[in-house]
Design an enzyme around this catalytic site. Sequence first.
Site, PDB file in Angstrom:
ATOM      1  N   LYS A 218      42.795  40.177  37.466  1.00  0.00           N
ATOM      2  CA  LYS A 218      42.633  41.407  38.236  1.00  0.00           C
ATOM      3  C   LYS A 218      43.011  42.606  37.389  1.00  0.00           C
ATOM      4  CE  LYS A 218      43.408  41.189  43.218  1.00  0.00           C
ATOM      5  NZ  LYS A 218      44.463  41.207  44.244  1.00  0.00           N
TER       6      LYS A 218
HETATM    7  O1  G3P Z   1      45.501  41.770  47.619  1.00  0.00           O
HETATM    8  C1  G3P Z   1      44.787  42.918  47.860  1.00  0.00           C
HETATM    9  C2  G3P Z   1      44.732  43.376  49.295  1.00  0.00           C
HETATM   10  O2  G3P Z   1      44.146  42.390  50.082  1.00  0.00           O
HETATM   11  C3  G3P Z   1      46.006  43.961  49.835  1.00  0.00           C
HETATM   12  O3  G3P Z   1      46.017  44.048  51.224  1.00  0.00           O
HETATM   13  O4  G3P Z   1      47.233  44.316  53.356  1.00  0.00           O
HETATM   14  O5  G3P Z   1      48.343  44.997  51.217  1.00  0.00           O
HETATM   15  O6  G3P Z   1      46.463  46.328  52.166  1.00  0.00           O
HETATM   16  P1  G3P Z   1      47.082  44.974  52.031  1.00  0.00           P
END
Ligand code: G3P
Length: 221
Positions: free
Chosen positions: A84
């Site tokens: 990533k």
């Molecule tokens: O891992 C990336 C993403 O899915 C993060 O999600 O819930 O932290 O906005 P969130």
Amino acid sequence: MRLFLDTASIDEIREINRWGVLSGVTTNPTLVSKEHEDPEAVWKEILTEVEGDVSLEVTDMSSADAMEEQGRMLAERGPNAVVKVPMTPDGLEAGKRLMKSGIRINVTLVFSPAQAILAAEIGAYIVSPFLGRIDDSASDGMHALRQICEIYEVQGYETNVLAASLRHPMHVVDAALAGAHIATMPYEVFTKLVKHPLTDIGLEKFSADWAALQHELKGGA
Ligand code: G3P
């Protein structure tokens, strides 16, 4: 649409993996930090547990060279590792170099169709638009995802669209309708996908009726 877990918890991964529906895992520095363990050990365990793609994020964003170097090290952790990199000029530069050398990359922290076009143009394996966080900023994350999927279709881009930052089951359903190739979600959302009150009510009725029959056959009243 492939289903991924957005977690670094091996217990959560093992639980969903046993359902036979887990195609991959996405991690990020925040998720790994929640495990309070050596990141190397965490990544190794996940890469071994999961057959599909496991995204591991670079943490040294000081330059394209630093990201490229760390990306190469992360890719060596296993054949299913995907690196990533962030949607920044340095991240794009490092990502393009990594893709050119055969390392698959996931461009993360994507919040607009314009950014998604850049990820596709460097030939990224995956682009990760963060739907929930777009919603959090009073914009429409699902609209952005639909636009990204349409642009990729019209342009013939081969980058996989990974709907990320999903917060509830309807995000998953709408991402599938939009044509996302992958949806990644936290454990809590994954476990909500399998639940329906009518399933629970149906199970209770079947069990009660079966028990009544057994009672009757044994000569009960
Ligand atoms: O891992 C990336 C993403 O899915 C993060 O999600 O819930 O932290 O906005 P969130």
